[in-house]
Design a protein around this motif. Structure first.
Motif, short mmCIF file in Angstrom:
data_model
loop_
_atom_site.label_atom_id
_atom_site.label_comp_id
_atom_site.label_asym_id
_atom_site.label_seq_id
_atom_site.Cartn_x
_atom_site.Cartn_y
_atom_site.Cartn_z
N ASN A 1 0.82 -1.21 0.00
CA ASN A 1 0.00 0.00 0.00
C ASN A 1 0.86 1.25 0.00
N VAL A 2 1.99 1.18 -0.70
CA VAL A 2 2.80 2.38 -0.90
C VAL A 2 2.21 3.15 -2.07
N TRP A 3 2.03 4.43 -1.89
CA TRP A 3 1.47 5.25 -2.95
C TRP A 3 2.09 6.64 -2.90
N VAL A 4 1.90 7.41 -3.94
CA VAL A 4 2.57 8.69 -4.11
C VAL A 4 1.55 9.74 -4.53
N SER A 5 1.68 10.91 -3.94
CA SER A 5 0.89 12.08 -4.35
C SER A 5 1.82 13.06 -5.06
N LEU A 6 1.40 13.56 -6.22
CA LEU A 6 2.13 14.60 -6.93
C LEU A 6 1.45 15.94 -6.67
N ALA A 7 2.25 16.96 -6.45
CA ALA A 7 1.70 18.29 -6.18
C ALA A 7 2.60 19.36 -6.77
N ARG A 8 2.09 20.56 -6.87
CA ARG A 8 2.87 21.72 -7.31
C ARG A 8 2.18 22.97 -6.79
N TYR A 9 2.83 24.10 -6.99
CA TYR A 9 2.23 25.38 -6.60
C TYR A 9 1.10 25.75 -7.56
N ASP A 10 0.21 26.61 -7.08
CA ASP A 10 -0.91 27.07 -7.87
C ASP A 10 -0.44 27.57 -9.24
N ASP A 11 -1.12 27.12 -10.30
CA ASP A 11 -0.71 27.44 -11.67
C ASP A 11 -0.70 28.93 -11.94
N ASP A 12 -1.77 29.63 -11.58
CA ASP A 12 -1.86 31.07 -11.84
C ASP A 12 -0.78 31.83 -11.08
N PHE A 13 -0.49 31.37 -9.87
CA PHE A 13 0.55 31.99 -9.05
C PHE A 13 1.91 31.87 -9.73
N VAL A 14 2.27 30.68 -10.17
CA VAL A 14 3.58 30.47 -10.81
C VAL A 14 3.65 31.20 -12.14
N GLN A 15 2.57 31.21 -12.90
CA GLN A 15 2.57 31.92 -14.17
C GLN A 15 2.82 33.41 -13.95
N LEU A 16 2.22 33.99 -12.90
CA LEU A 16 2.45 35.39 -12.59
C LEU A 16 3.90 35.64 -12.19
N LEU A 17 4.47 34.77 -11.37
CA LEU A 17 5.86 34.91 -10.96
C LEU A 17 6.80 34.83 -12.16
N GLU A 18 6.52 33.93 -13.08
CA GLU A 18 7.38 33.79 -14.25
C GLU A 18 7.30 35.02 -15.15
N ARG A 19 6.12 35.61 -15.24
CA ARG A 19 6.00 36.86 -16.00
C ARG A 19 6.84 37.96 -15.36
#
Length: 585
Positions: free
Chosen positions: A316-334
């Motif tokens: 029962n080993v399992w993995v969750s994938l996550a990242r920062y909010d898309d709109d937030f990162v897009q704004l930072l990259e701009r």
């Protein structure tokens, strides 16, 4: 009691005592112009962290108005008004124990450099909560970007040292003058520039400087604790060093500043599987796991029920994938592209880069609004688990003993429901409560597919990914990485033949918080492959979106109380605190 809490919270960090002001602060001068301190608190918290009034008195006494504070705490964690320091505060928040969105590093470093360039008397004051991991990461970010112009060295001015430190320095100077004809600096073997020594040597030197200044000297026969100790934060500094040396993937942040990069055209990778290898946990360790699970059940704090019998069976080993909010990162990259120096130096601020779309960068993190950091900043978007009987294999080796290998593949929504049902033994939480994808992800599912038949989870190659590993409801570890830095370059085009998968492996010492049952971990391996520009991927938004309430939490992922109980049972309170704080973010 407060002294006991202060010792636990300090984690071996050096402190600064100003006898003239009669204050003792969790604060150090990393260099004469870079100060790192713990969170300036008020109320009861100020008894074991920094008293906010004392911190202000200290800074104004020594530096007048020539200091600027950089705060890395999200509002949901800790907050105060910038007006307390007369508005001289900039916020770049990201969660405790985590790597930041990559674009925060150049944005913060550029503002730090811009402030310091205004006058040789100016200093910067960096803090998070403990004044260690996040503050150290961003302090090293600035130092790495400033090496070409100003060699970072330990502080040399008297104001930057406690009286006892200064007395030792003067005594050492006298001894060196007597014993040596040449003046040789033994304290700071800093690389002259990235051109003279490799970026890896430069990074190591900056990290060593931070450790030497931030952490207390070790006792006899003991090793000094690292300043920036979380592997993922150190990995981010490695990425930053590559960016500064122009050795990073050339496609990273390559879109024009005027418009956000079209996500469908950005290089993508397919994460096909994750392999987790673990040694067989000893009897005592498994007893602690069962004890922790039992406590959770009795207190109704568990979110997935008692699962240890199953976990010790097929895994029962399992993995969750996550990242920062898309709109937030897009704004930072701009903002990163908008403020980047025209000459290409990643750590320099472009002239006249004050506003973007009528806003300043400070408006992005206005504490009165708190748009991005009032709630959960890291969002889960996909899960991997065992999809067949062959997913778990057991072997025995002479060097590593009994080993269990878990080969995990992406789970569809129905696959995740099956895993949830296997983990759940109570009726308190309906099995379908948490399978929705958080709203921020559902609104921009350009780079995720959860369909098993398509062969993997599709990711933006230049975006951060958090891999969080569980055994049943027990947190094992997590790690952050950016796929593009671990893939062969350049990305393929439509005519490039399909390349073989790339395997990226991290050992236990290279992942974050492998506590409790995680001490049995050997390594975690990610298998990825480039998507060619002509590859067809049916990546569609899900038909159903979550409510705002469910977007702020992950009901199906244990919050870390199990790891806390186990660490306490093992007698390590400091690890217990970090396990709980880390697993909850």
């Amino acid at each position: 009691m407060t002294d006991y809490i202060r010792r636990i919270v300090s984690g071996g960090k050096a402190r600064f005592k100003d006898e003239n002001l009669n204050v003792e602060l969790d604060l150090i001068y990393l260099t004469d112009r870079v100060i790192i301190m713990g969170y300036p608190a008020e109320g009861f918290e100020s008894f074991y962290r920094n008293n906010r009034e004392d911190a202000k008195r200290f800074l104004e006494h020594r530096h007048g108005k020539n200091f600027w504070v950089f705060n890395f705490c999200p509002i949901r964690e800790n907050s105060y008004s910038a007006s307390f320091f007369d508005g001289r505060v900039s916020r770049y928040p990201f969660p405790d124990h985590h790597a930041p969105p990559l674009a925060i590093m150049p944005l913060a470093a550029r503002e730090m450099a811009d402030w310091l360039d205004g006058s040789p008397e100016r200093v910067i004051v960096l803090h998070c909560k403990a004044g260690k991991g996040r503050s150290g990461t961003l302090a090293c970010t600035y130092l790495l970007s400033s090496i070409n112009n100003e060699k970072p060295t330990p502080p040399k001015l008297e104001r930057s040292h406690t009286p006892s430190e200064w007395a030792k320095i003067r005594a050492n100077d006298v001894m060196e003058a007597i014993e040596h004809e040449e003046d040789v600096d033994q304290l700071a073997p800093i690389a002259e520039s990235p051109a003279q020594k490799s970026f890896t040597e430069t990074l190591k030197t900056v990290l060593d400087l931070h450790t030497a200044r931030r952490m207390k000297p070790p006792g006899e026969n003991a090793k000094q604790k690292q300043g920036v100790s979380i592997p993922s934060q150190r990995r981010w500094l490695h990425y930053w060093a590559l960016l500064l040396a122009h050795e990073a993937p050339t496609h990273l942040w390559a879109a024009p500043a005027a418009l956000p990069a079209p996500r469908a055209k950005r290089p993508r990778v397919r994460l096909t599987q994750i392999t987790v290898r673990m040694r067989e946990a000893g009897g005592v360790k498994m007893h602690l796991v069962r004890a922790a699970t039992a406590v959770i059940d009795r207190t109704s704090l568990g979110k997935a029920g008692s699962v240890q019998a199953k976990a010790s069976g097929n895994g029962n080993v399992w993995v969750s994938l996550a990242r920062y909010d898309d709109d937030f990162v897009q704004l930072l990259e701009r903002w990163e592209r908008h403020t980047r120096d025209e000459g290409g130096h990643m750590g320099h601020l472009k002239k006249d880069a004050g506003t973007l779309d009528g806003q300043t960068l400070r408006d992005v993190f206005d504490e009165k609004v708190g748009k991005w950091d009032k709630s959960k900043m890291v969002r889960s978007f996909a899960r991997l688990g065992a999809t067949s009987n062959s997913s778990v294999t057991k072997t025995v080796t002479e060097t590593e003993g009994k080993i269990s290998t878990y080969t995990l593949h992406p789970l569809s929504e129905s696959g995740w429901v099956n895993i949830r049902e296997a983990l759940q033994e109570t009726e308190d939480v309906p099995a379908t409560d948490d399978i929705d994808i958080p709203a921020s992800e559902a609104n921009s599912m350009y780079d995720v597919t959860q369909s098993v038949k398509q062969g993997g989870v599709v990711l933006d190659a230049g975006r951060e990914v958090r891999v969080k590993v569980y055994m049943g409801q027990m947190f094992i570890c997590w790690l952050w990485f950016i796929p593009a830095f671990h893939m062969p370059q350049p990305p393929p085009n439509g005519s490039t033949p399909q390349q073989p998968p790339t395997k990226f492996t991290l050992k236990r010492k290279e992942v974050d918080f492998p506590l409790g049952v995680g001490t049995a971990l050997i390594d975690v391996e990610m298998e990825m492959e480039w998507l060619r520009t002509t590859d067809s991927e049916a990546v569609q938004p899900p038909a159903r979106q979550t409510s705002e309430e469910s977007a702020e939490g992950e009901k199906g992922e244990p919050a870390g109380i199990a790891a806390t109980v186990e660490a306490i049972a093992g007698g390590n309170l400091a690890d217990a605190i970090e396990a709980k704080q880390g697993a909850e973010d």
